[in-house]
Design a protein around this motif. Structure first.
Motif, PDB file in Angstrom:
ATOM      1  N   LEU A  39       6.115   7.220  -1.132  1.00 22.85           N
ATOM      2  CA  LEU A  39       6.473   8.414  -0.367  1.00 22.85           C
ATOM      3  C   LEU A  39       7.978   8.602  -0.464  1.00 22.85           C
ATOM      4  N   LEU A  40       8.398   9.652  -1.148  1.00 26.42           N
ATOM      5  CA  LEU A  40       9.823   9.949  -1.305  1.00 26.42           C
ATOM      6  C   LEU A  40      10.156  11.192  -0.491  1.00 26.42           C
ATOM      7  N   VAL A  41      11.001  11.020   0.497  1.00 29.75           N
ATOM      8  CA  VAL A  41      11.492  12.134   1.301  1.00 29.75           C
ATOM      9  C   VAL A  41      12.961  12.338   0.956  1.00 29.75           C
ATOM     10  N   GLU A  42      13.282  13.542   0.498  1.00 30.26           N
ATOM     11  CA  GLU A  42      14.640  13.855   0.064  1.00 30.26           C
ATOM     12  C   GLU A  42      15.112  15.142   0.733  1.00 30.26           C
ATOM     13  N   PRO A  43      16.424  15.326   0.852  1.00 30.48           N
ATOM     14  CA  PRO A  43      16.927  16.595   1.364  1.00 30.48           C
ATOM     15  C   PRO A  43      16.394  17.772   0.541  1.00 30.48           C
ATOM     16  N   ASP A  78       0.823  -1.207   0.000  1.00 30.78           N
ATOM     17  CA  ASP A  78       0.000   0.000   0.000  1.00 30.78           C
ATOM     18  C   ASP A  78       0.859   1.260   0.000  1.00 30.78           C
ATOM     19  N   LEU A  79       1.986   1.163   0.681  1.00 30.12           N
ATOM     20  CA  LEU A  79       2.898   2.300   0.790  1.00 30.12           C
ATOM     21  C   LEU A  79       4.328   1.802   0.787  1.00 30.12           C
ATOM     22  N   VAL A  80       5.141   2.411  -0.055  1.00 27.29           N
ATOM     23  CA  VAL A  80       6.595   2.227  -0.002  1.00 27.29           C
ATOM     24  C   VAL A  80       7.197   3.601   0.246  1.00 27.29           C
ATOM     25  N   ALA A  81       8.088   3.682   1.224  1.00 29.81           N
ATOM     26  CA  ALA A  81       8.711   4.947   1.583  1.00 29.81           C
ATOM     27  C   ALA A  81      10.224   4.839   1.478  1.00 29.81           C
ATOM     28  N   VAL A  82      10.840   5.913   1.029  1.00 26.60           N
ATOM     29  CA  VAL A  82      12.300   6.044   1.044  1.00 26.60           C
ATOM     30  C   VAL A  82      12.623   7.388   1.678  1.00 26.60           C
ATOM     31  N   PHE A  83      13.330   7.342   2.790  1.00 26.33           N
ATOM     32  CA  PHE A  83      13.645   8.554   3.531  1.00 26.33           C
ATOM     33  C   PHE A  83      15.119   8.918   3.354  1.00 26.33           C
ATOM     34  N   ASP A  84      15.377  10.013   2.672  1.00 22.90           N
ATOM     35  CA  ASP A  84      16.721  10.583   2.562  1.00 22.90           C
ATOM     36  C   ASP A  84      17.746   9.557   2.093  1.00 22.90           C
ATOM     37  N   ALA A  85      17.372   8.743   1.117  1.00 24.45           N
ATOM     38  CA  ALA A  85      18.275   7.685   0.669  1.00 24.45           C
ATOM     39  C   ALA A  85      18.321   7.492  -0.837  1.00 24.45           C
ATOM     40  N   LEU A  86      17.284   7.881  -1.580  1.00 26.63           N
ATOM     41  CA  LEU A  86      17.263   7.587  -3.013  1.00 26.63           C
ATOM     42  C   LEU A  86      18.460   8.205  -3.729  1.00 26.63           C
ATOM     43  N   ALA A 118       4.088  17.037  -1.877  1.00 26.00           N
ATOM     44  CA  ALA A 118       3.021  16.956  -0.887  1.00 26.00           C
ATOM     45  C   ALA A 118       3.267  17.875   0.297  1.00 26.00           C
ATOM     46  N   ALA A 119       4.529  18.099   0.631  1.00 23.28           N
ATOM     47  CA  ALA A 119       4.880  18.930   1.779  1.00 23.28           C
ATOM     48  C   ALA A 119       6.350  19.292   1.670  1.00 23.28           C
ATOM     49  N   GLU A 120       6.797  20.141   2.579  1.00 18.90           N
ATOM     50  CA  GLU A 120       8.206  20.498   2.636  1.00 18.90           C
ATOM     51  C   GLU A 120       8.529  21.057   4.005  1.00 18.90           C
ATOM     52  N   THR A 121       9.802  20.992   4.368  1.00 15.63           N
ATOM     53  CA  THR A 121      10.339  21.682   5.527  1.00 15.63           C
ATOM     54  C   THR A 121      11.621  22.370   5.077  1.00 15.63           C
ATOM     55  N   SER A 122      12.291  22.999   5.991  1.00 17.65           N
ATOM     56  CA  SER A 122      13.570  23.628   5.648  1.00 17.65           C
ATOM     57  C   SER A 122      14.623  22.602   5.271  1.00 17.65           C
ATOM     58  N   PHE A 123      14.410  21.352   5.666  1.00 16.81           N
ATOM     59  CA  PHE A 123      15.414  20.318   5.445  1.00 16.81           C
ATOM     60  C   PHE A 123      14.972  19.223   4.489  1.00 16.81           C
ATOM     61  N   ASN A 124      13.699  19.148   4.152  1.00 13.15           N
ATOM     62  CA  ASN A 124      13.228  18.034   3.329  1.00 13.15           C
ATOM     63  C   ASN A 124      12.179  18.436   2.304  1.00 13.15           C
ATOM     64  N   LEU A 125      12.218  17.744   1.161  1.00 15.51           N
ATOM     65  CA  LEU A 125      11.133  17.729   0.186  1.00 15.51           C
ATOM     66  C   LEU A 125      10.362  16.432   0.377  1.00 15.51           C
ATOM     67  N   ILE A 126       9.044  16.513   0.380  1.00 14.03           N
ATOM     68  CA  ILE A 126       8.204  15.328   0.542  1.00 14.03           C
ATOM     69  C   ILE A 126       7.387  15.176  -0.727  1.00 14.03           C
ATOM     70  N   ILE A 127       7.665  14.126  -1.471  1.00 16.61           N
ATOM     71  CA  ILE A 127       7.063  13.925  -2.787  1.00 16.61           C
ATOM     72  C   ILE A 127       6.179  12.669  -2.767  1.00 16.61           C
ATOM     73  N   GLU A 128       4.973  12.814  -3.300  1.00 21.85           N
ATOM     74  CA  GLU A 128       4.040  11.696  -3.450  1.00 21.85           C
ATOM     75  C   GLU A 128       4.024  11.271  -4.911  1.00 21.85           C
ATOM     76  N   ALA A 129       4.219   9.967  -5.134  1.00 20.63           N
ATOM     77  CA  ALA A 129       4.169   9.421  -6.490  1.00 20.63           C
ATOM     78  C   ALA A 129       3.181   8.271  -6.533  1.00 20.63           C
ATOM     79  N   ARG A 130       2.357   8.263  -7.581  1.00 21.09           N
ATOM     80  CA  ARG A 130       1.337   7.220  -7.758  1.00 21.09           C
ATOM     81  C   ARG A 130       1.532   6.521  -9.101  1.00 21.09           C
ATOM     82  N   PRO A 131       1.189   5.224  -9.161  1.00 24.03           N
ATOM     83  CA  PRO A 131       1.286   4.496 -10.440  1.00 24.03           C
ATOM     84  C   PRO A 131       0.418   5.135 -11.519  1.00 24.03           C
TER      85      PRO A 131
END
Length: 242
Positions: free
Chosen positions: A163-167, A131-139, A229-242
């Motif tokens: 859910l892709l979380v990147e710097p 249902d959900l695959v997440a990668v936090f600060d690693a891709l 989907a969201a952001e902070t000063s340290f991260n981009l939060i990206i939602e990707a769907r098939p």
């Protein structure tokens, strides 16, 4: 900085274009990296990032199948398991020592019954119908982030979410010349890009790839709907769907 303990070897790897693997670093780097990012996860993951994804919070609350890829010591994985007790969550990482520590932490937290950790790479971790695959600060660290994203796409349910979380980064170098960007560029050179250069295709995406480049990569991997989907000063939060 923990990476400085291997500065001569890293310098030689950069000079010879051979790369320096994450697993080759001093263990202090693994602990320091987790400490740096964990506070952001504690402050934002459950309270704002997950709710910003379309329908994901409800799925997790009801009971979902989740993969946390590149989980390291399991900070994000443990937080998801604590917050969504009905969901079954598996953390995957190629680094066996990190997986061993994550398993210990899960047992200490009393979460081992619904949370597991396995040694596996991002491009071939097992399982389907997530249902959900997440990668936090690693891709961005991966030698083949496109291959990893393609595998994630194939592992999801048709209505699943990546859910892709990147710097955090903007799309141009000049827009990243700020205190956070300078810190990320420094770490990226000696840690992220150095690891990405250890195997083909040696993409060297780097911590400052930016939203446009990440979106292009996700579309190339087969995702049809990609948004910030969201952001902070340290991260981009990206939602990707098939």
């Amino acid at each position: 900085m923990a990476a400085g303990k291997n500065v001569e070897r890293i310098t030689d790897a950069i000079r010879t274009n051979t790369g320096f693997g994450w697993h080759e670093h001093d263990p202090a780097l693994f602990e320091g990296t987790e400490r740096f990012f964990r506070q952001g996860y504690l402050a934002n993951l459950v309270s704002s990032w997950i709710p910003a994804l379309d329908g994901v919070d409800a799925k997790l609350a009801a009971g979902a199948k989740v993969a946390d890829v590149g989980c390291g010591h399991g900070a994000s994985t443990l937080l998801l398991a604590e917050s969504y007790p009905m969901s079954k969550i598996t953390g995957f990482d190629y680094h066996d020592r990190s997986v061993d520590l994550a398993r210990t932490r899960a047992a200490e937290a009393g979460l081992a019954a619904r949370l597991s950790f396995e040694v596996a790479a991002a491009a071939d971790f097992p399982g389907t119908e997530y249902d959900l695959v997440a990668v936090f600060d690693a891709l961005h660290d991966m030698p083949d982030p496109l291959g990893a994203a393609q595998h994630i796409r194939q592992s999801l349910k048709p209505d699943g979410t990546f859910l892709l979380v990147e710097p955090y980064a903007r799309d141009t170098v000049e827009d990243n010349l700020n205190p956070v960007g300078r810190q990320y560029y420094t770490a990226s050179t000696v840690v992220c890009v150095a690891h990405s250069m250890t195997e083909e295709p040696r993409t060297a995406l780097g911590a400052q790839a930016g939203e446009t480049r990440l979106t292009e990569l996700l579309h190339d991997a087969g995702f049809t709907r990609v948004r910030r989907a969201a952001e902070t000063s340290f991260n981009l939060i990206i939602e990707a769907r098939p």
